[in-house]
Design an enzyme around this catalytic site. Structure first.
Site, PDB file in Angstrom:
ATOM      1  N   LYS A 209     -16.574   5.248  29.442  1.00  0.00           N
ATOM      2  CA  LYS A 209     -16.473   5.889  28.122  1.00  0.00           C
ATOM      3  C   LYS A 209     -16.935   4.912  27.040  1.00  0.00           C
ATOM      4  O   LYS A 209     -17.061   3.704  27.301  1.00  0.00           O
ATOM      5  CB  LYS A 209     -15.022   6.300  27.880  1.00  0.00           C
TER       6      LYS A 209
ATOM      7  N   TYR B 280     -21.775 -12.463  -1.505  1.00  0.00           N
ATOM      8  CA  TYR B 280     -21.160 -11.515  -2.431  1.00  0.00           C
ATOM      9  C   TYR B 280     -19.831 -12.021  -2.954  1.00  0.00           C
ATOM     10  O   TYR B 280     -19.052 -12.616  -2.209  1.00  0.00           O
ATOM     11  CB  TYR B 280     -20.913 -10.182  -1.712  1.00  0.00           C
TER      12      TYR B 280
HETATM   13  C1  LIG Z   1      -9.743   3.856  29.034  1.00  0.00           C
HETATM   14  C2  LIG Z   1      -8.823   4.334  30.040  1.00  0.00           C
HETATM   15  C3  LIG Z   1      -8.581   3.584  31.205  1.00  0.00           C
HETATM   16  C4  LIG Z   1      -9.113   2.206  31.422  1.00  0.00           C
HETATM   17  O1  LIG Z   1      -8.251   1.276  30.785  1.00  0.00           O
HETATM   18  P1  LIG Z   1      -8.564  -0.296  30.812  1.00  0.00           P
HETATM   19  O2  LIG Z   1      -7.383  -0.909  30.194  1.00  0.00           O
HETATM   20  O3  LIG Z   1      -9.792  -0.497  30.034  1.00  0.00           O
HETATM   21  O4  LIG Z   1      -8.735  -0.653  32.234  1.00  0.00           O
HETATM   22  C5  LIG Z   1      -7.787   4.149  32.178  1.00  0.00           C
HETATM   23  N1  LIG Z   1      -7.244   5.376  32.014  1.00  0.00           N
HETATM   24  C6  LIG Z   1      -7.439   6.109  30.898  1.00  0.00           C
HETATM   25  C7  LIG Z   1      -6.808   7.454  30.789  1.00  0.00           C
HETATM   26  C8  LIG Z   1      -8.223   5.614  29.869  1.00  0.00           C
HETATM   27  O5  LIG Z   1      -8.394   6.327  28.759  1.00  0.00           O
END
Ligand SMILES: *Cc1c(COP(=O)(O)O)cnc(C)c1O
Length: 819
Positions: A489, A714
């Site tokens: 993601k 700035y």
């Molecule tokens: C993003 C996510 C993960 C992965 O988590 P990490 O801490 O990056 O390993 C696992 N499960 C769900 C539902 C997530 O949204």
């Protein structure tokens, strides 16, 4: 039922190719496959696939031979099988006898750092007088070494191989396979220390490589090494000539570095022989590597003239294979630094992994250094090109032209790199994946330059090998029986979802997880066929979910109801994932809603629950371990209820990265690996084992000297209270360099020196106090990577590494590479 006749050992084979990884198959009928059962992967799983592709010789291991497996392979026709205790040892002994057929000088290199550079430099330097066979890239492991040594044939006059070990007991085998006559011990560092009792045991283990060498080259400035070498050699190889050298003055061979006005010189003294060489490196590690090479060249009777000439022509060693964005929506695999058969195979394998485009173009120069009989060599290249389904082949160089008849009709040939570049506009490179691979002298970097999309100076480099390493690290934590869903993601945590997904697909990861439907569609449209879970699908997405075979996460009774309603109008069956809320209180079905959930599932038989899962709220935090265990208990209770009621048991999963590291006994059927894949961990073990995946780099746009009383940026926030050198760098908050890093809170690495920010961070730029660094316009700036780390950046602005990763702006180019 047929029974299998296993052939007696030692192995007698006429196979030309040794295969240990089913994915790299190129010439089935000429390959022998060694099925290796490791902790993460089992080669025996791929035997049937290889048989169907035409492989007929197999070495298998006793402990992997169940009755079912033996019955399966008993049905294979015209195959040869050998059954052994350990396929790796068997591979090594086959290559050991191959090695023993050749009576040529062989250089064996070991040490903690510098092995590959010294090997590659020696290959360049000694090329004037020898026909050389060497390890490809850094093939120095228990498997890599035999594969390297197997390449020796009767035309070679010198071998150069590197040997690396990670555990006690390994070197004795590598010594047999390489059987070096000349040894080089580069140096010793701290890698793999945890496996060795102490440093001396590690040095002694490495010295086993030199049991039979006639001469040994090493630097005696490290007293521990010096003493260990002398004791070991006196006991085990007293006839060996030691060629130790030193930057001091109490060694046989002395080197002294001298900085001239515009040049660096190296003074060499050895029993009355004095010489001054000009060198083109000024960091100590490179000079040390160079000294090993010089000592060896002198031993091999190269004249000073030849040594100096060789050093002047040394090219930087880049083992990297880079994946870049090319013109007209193409992808470019840049391997423009070397060209030999072994390297070509590796590059084509890498090309096969890239499924972004169907059109494959290979641009290849003459192979200069290889010694095989020319006609055979070009036939072999043509066969490789054909086997890998290359759409268009472009050969550059005279030898290519004279062997044109072996290549397909549509192949194009050019005498020189420049004539090809003049024709680029007439060739269609659109929507293709292009491999550019050439010997150094052909300057293929010009081709890369012409074909690559011009980049903004700020890049995020993604090390694909580190990603694979991290994936394997977590695989070995959970073993073979638990699946992995890799979370890609948020643009794969900023790393670039498509390329990461292709790597995961190649590594046969079980599932991918994305946040939104569009992310899943994008992966599907670009060649990803792994199962994909979409965590947050909208009702309006359901159509696409089905069209692209995505699997929705349904986290509420409303979502379940709307999806069931949608599916009533559909003919097929859909897989869904049910999310339970066990305490995170974000998304998920709560325990009091289970009955309604179960009723919906029972009344919709065209919906199958592929998995039931939940998310831990504080898996990284010791103080909440009690809470975490409660979450897990509640999850099991709820999942049991659902499974019992629906009459089957969907996969269960609850662990994220920190969960895998800290609660691996709760791995269940699957784990969801996110940030760990990208190199961010939690436990002490994670921190030593995980490798850095992303390096955010930019450049210095301008440097100025400012006087007391002036200000920077700035709001005049950067006060100058003493003469200060300030560099403006090409990254700002729009690229993800957070404003909170301003005014000295953050720092960046310039020529090895950490330099603080000064003044406010701007949208596209930032100013850095470089008074302490030797900084010039155009110099590289590391924003994060090995140093400074993502952890330290997160700490500086009081956030978590996730945010640093995902903040890297879209306009920052991602460059992917393999070491
Ligand atoms: C993003 C996510 C993960 C992965 O988590 P990490 O801490 O990056 O390993 C696992 N499960 C769900 C539902 C997530 O949204």
């Amino acid at each position: 039922m047929n029974s299998i006749k296993f052939l007696p050992l030692p192995i007698s084979t006429s196979a030309k190719y040794l295969l240990t990884d089913s994915r790299t198959l190129a010439f089935p009928s000429e390959s022998i496959f060694f099925a290796i059962k490791g902790t993460r992967n089992d080669g025996h799983q791929y035997i049937q696939e290889l048989y169907l592709k035409g492989v007929r010789e197999f070495v298998i291991e006793y402990n992997a031979c169940s009755e079912v497996f033996l019955n399966l392979i008993a049905t294979f026709e015209n195959c040869k099988f050998w059954q052994v205790e350990n396929a790796i040892l068997c591979l090594q002994s086959l290559v050991t006898s191959h090695r023993n057929n050749y009576d040529i000088p062989v250089i064996g290199i070991t040490g903690s750092n510098g092995k590959t550079i010294v090997k590659e430099w020696l290959a360049q330097l000694l090329n004037q007088k020898y026909i050389i066979v060497k390890s490809p890239k850094s093939y120095n492991s228990q498997i890599g070494v035999p594969l390297s040594v197997w390449q020796i044939n009767k035309t070679h006059t010198l071998g150069i191989f590197e040997a690396g070990i990670s555990q006690p007991g390994e070197m004795q085998y590598l010594e047999k396979v390489i059987r070096p006559t000349i040894g080089i011990f580069t140096n010793i560092g701290t890698a793999h220390d945890q496996f060795f009792e102490n440093k001396i045991t590690k040095i002694n283990e490495k010295l086993l490589l030199f049991k039979n060498v006639e001469i040994l080259i090493y630097c005696s400035d490290n007293l521990e090494i010096d003493r260990a070498v002398k004791i070991y050699m006196a006991n085990h190889n007293p006839n060996c000539q030691l060629l130790e050298w030193s930057f001091g003055s109490n060694s046989k061979i002395c080197f002294k570095i001298e900085n001239g006005l515009n040049a660096v010189f190296l003074n060499y003294t050895f029993s009355g022989d004095n010489f001054q060489l000009q060198i083109y490196h000024n960091d100590l590690a490179s000079i040390e590597n160079l000294c090993h090479c010089i000592v060896l060249m002198k031993y091999l009777n190269f004249s000073w003239n030849e040594v100096q000439k060789g050093i002047k022509l040394l090219k930087p060693v880049s083992m990297r294979l880079e994946l870049k964005n090319g013109i007209n929506n193409s992808y470019l695999i840049d391997d423009s630094y070397n060209n030999d058969m072994a390297g070509l195979k590796l590059a084509l394998d890498f090309m096969l992994q890239q499924k972004q485009h169907k059109i494959k173009i290979v641009i290849l120069s003459d192979l200069l250094q290889s010694s095989d009989i020319e006609v055979e060599l070009y036939k072999e290249i043509a066969a490789l090109i054909d086997f890998n389904g290359v759409t268009l082949f472009i050969g550059i160089g005279r030898k290519m032209i004279s062997n044109a008849d072996k290549f397909p009709q549509n192949a194009l040939f050019f005498a020189t790199t420049d004539t090809f570049i003049d024709s680029i506009k007439n060739i269609n490179f659109a929507n293709s994946i292009i491999l550019v691979k050439g010997a150094r002298t052909f300057s293929f970097e010009k081709i890369v330059n012409a074909l690559q999309l011009k980049t903004h100076e700020t890049v995020l480099e993604i090390n694909l090998d580190a990603l694979t390493h991290n994936l394997n690290y977590f695989k070995s934590k959970i073993g073979n029986s638990t699946r992995i869903m890799a979370m890609v993601k948020a643009f794969a945590y900023g790393a670039g979802n498509l390329e990461v997904a292709h790597l995961l697909q190649f590594q046969k990861t079980d599932y991918l997880g994305v946040a939104y439907t569009d992310e899943g569609v994008y992966l599907r449209e670009n060649g990803i066929n792994l199962p994909i879970m979409v965590m947050n699908p909208n009702v309006s997405d359901y159509e696409k979910i089905i069209e692209f075979s995505l699997e929705p996460e349904l986290y509420s009774l409303n979502k379940i109801a709307s999806f069931c309603a949608f599916m009533e109008g559909q003919s097929g069956i859909a897989k869904i994932h049910v999310k339970l809320d066990t305490g995170m209180h974000r998304l998920g079905i709560q325990i009091f809603e289970l009955e309604l959930l179960i009723n919906s599932l029972l009344s919709n038989p065209n919906i199958i629950v592929a998995s039931i899962f939940s998310h831990l709220a504080a898996s990284e935090a010791t103080q909440f371990d009690h809470f975490t265990l409660q979450q897990i208990e509640l999850f099991n209770e709820m999942a049991n209820k659902i499974s019992t009621a629906i009459g089957y048991s969907p996969l269960r999963h609850i662990l994220n990265t920190a969960g895998i590291s800290r609660f691996s006994d709760q791995k269940m059927d699957m784990v969801r690996l996110g940030v760990g894949l990208y190199g961010v961990g939690n436990t002490a073990e994670d921190l030593t084992e995980l490798q850095t995946v992303g390096t955010l780099k930019t450049q210095i746009s301008q440097v100025k000297l400012l006087e007391k009383g002036e200000s920077v940026g700035y709001g005049r926030k950067g006060n100058i209270d003493k003469p200060t050198k300030v560099a403006t760098i090409a990254i700002g908050y729009a690229d993800g360099y957070d404003r909170r890093f301003g005014n000295g809170t953050g720092n960046v690495l310039i020529n090895g020196v950490l330099c603080p920010t000064i003044g406010n961070i701007c949208m596209d730029m930032a100013m850095i106090d470089v008074t302490k660094a030797n900084a010039n316009e155009g110099d590289e700036v590391i924003v994060f990577g090995k140093n400074p780390t993502i952890y330290s950046l997160a700490k500086q602005i009081n956030t978590i590494p996730y945010e640093i990763l995902t903040n890297v702006g879209e306009r920052v180019k991602r460059v992917f590479f393999k070491e």
